[in-house]
Write a protein that holds these residues in place. Sequence first.
Motif, mmCIF file in Angstrom:
data_model
loop_
_atom_site.group_PDB
_atom_site.id
_atom_site.type_symbol
_atom_site.label_atom_id
_atom_site.label_comp_id
_atom_site.label_asym_id
_atom_site.label_seq_id
_atom_site.Cartn_x
_atom_site.Cartn_y
_atom_site.Cartn_z
ATOM 1 N N GLN A 83 5.661 -42.464 33.678
ATOM 2 C CA GLN A 83 5.799 -41.600 34.836
ATOM 3 C C GLN A 83 4.853 -40.423 34.654
ATOM 4 O OE1 GLN A 83 8.163 -42.648 37.157
ATOM 5 N NE2 GLN A 83 7.525 -41.098 38.597
ATOM 6 N N GLN A 84 3.720 -40.435 35.332
ATOM 7 C CA GLN A 84 2.723 -39.381 35.154
ATOM 8 C C GLN A 84 3.058 -38.116 35.932
ATOM 9 O OE1 GLN A 84 -1.485 -40.573 35.074
ATOM 10 N NE2 GLN A 84 -0.791 -42.653 35.501
ATOM 11 N N TYR A 131 3.481 -32.818 35.187
ATOM 12 C CA TYR A 131 2.586 -33.969 35.134
ATOM 13 C C TYR A 131 2.033 -34.115 33.718
ATOM 14 C CZ TYR A 131 -1.182 -30.504 35.732
ATOM 15 O OH TYR A 131 -2.039 -29.433 35.592
ATOM 16 N N SER A 174 -3.683 -36.221 42.459
ATOM 17 C CA SER A 174 -4.807 -37.156 42.472
ATOM 18 C C SER A 174 -5.838 -36.727 41.432
ATOM 19 C CB SER A 174 -5.455 -37.240 43.859
ATOM 20 O OG SER A 174 -6.120 -36.036 44.177
ATOM 21 N N LYS A 224 -6.320 -41.402 46.218
ATOM 22 C CA LYS A 224 -5.176 -42.162 45.688
ATOM 23 C C LYS A 224 -4.197 -41.185 45.047
ATOM 24 C CE LYS A 224 -4.165 -45.302 41.842
ATOM 25 N NZ LYS A 224 -4.779 -46.157 40.808
ATOM 26 N N THR A 280 -0.519 -40.173 43.040
ATOM 27 C CA THR A 280 0.596 -40.535 42.175
ATOM 28 C C THR A 280 1.738 -39.594 42.504
ATOM 29 O OG1 THR A 280 -0.897 -41.258 40.418
ATOM 30 C CG2 THR A 280 1.381 -40.798 39.799
ATOM 31 N N TYR A 310 1.341 -47.995 50.338
ATOM 32 C CA TYR A 310 2.216 -47.597 49.253
ATOM 33 C C TYR A 310 3.519 -48.381 49.361
ATOM 34 C CZ TYR A 310 -0.665 -43.539 48.027
ATOM 35 O OH TYR A 310 -1.684 -42.716 47.605
ATOM 36 N N GLU A 340 4.634 -45.601 45.557
ATOM 37 C CA GLU A 340 3.681 -46.059 44.532
ATOM 38 C C GLU A 340 2.499 -46.733 45.198
ATOM 39 O OE1 GLU A 340 6.675 -46.776 40.716
ATOM 40 O OE2 GLU A 340 5.224 -48.300 41.313
ATOM 41 N N GLY A 383 -3.025 -51.455 42.451
ATOM 42 C CA GLY A 383 -1.580 -51.286 42.497
ATOM 43 C C GLY A 383 -0.811 -52.492 43.004
#
Lengths: 117, 113
Positions: free
Chosen positions: A2-3, A25, A93, A104, A106, B35, B44, B59
């Motif tokens: 889990q970042q 993070y 990101s 993208k 997280t 996602y 995700e 992903g």
Amino acid sequence: DQQVKQNSPSLSVQEGRISILNCDYTNSMFDYFLWYKKYPAEGPTFLISISSIKDKNEDGRFTVFLNKSAKHLSLHIVPSQPGDSAVYFCAASAKNAGGTSYGKLTFGQGTILTVHP
Amino acid sequence: GAGVSQSPRYKVAKRGQDVALRCDPISGHVSLFWYQQALGQGPEFLTYFQNEAQLDKSGLPSDRFFAERPEGSVSTLKIQRTQQEDSAVYLCASSSLAAGGYTFGSGTRLTVV
């Protein structure tokens, strides 16, 4: 792995008081951070963001603070209103190997905020 | 349209069935993301398109998952031979910018029984 972590599943606050939502993070390559708000049966809505070159960004009642050395950011809502009750997601990101970022994200697990009248 | 539109809003599939989820992004938006959000979790990342090019599909959880955006606008996420662990909300988002906050659709809630 889990970042991005939001360790508080829920937070309850009285109307008019401050709400503080926290996010940690682990990936030091993250350079852009965002907060999203989500109501039931709707998609997340962008709230506020901060670049890693800053330590604070403010937009009306919402302020995001970034502590890079601690890899921690927080969202402050002042004053809190019942309409702020929602799930809040922290997201991050990173630039890719080419030095660019296409966005993208997280996400953390989310924190349910309840503001009582 | 004014926002990102996803259809169907809800889908119930029997295990083993193939499903197709549709996303209509905001007109003119170059970037499109998919996602997956499991219950009680954050979204995700699944995959990213820039126009019609799928630039990142890292992903996608298995080769049962396939996404396309053939004309650089509407996108379809296809899941073959659905499994119970595929049950989740599938969110689509689009953006005109390389970074920053983008606009999410309301999602498709997939339940595999």
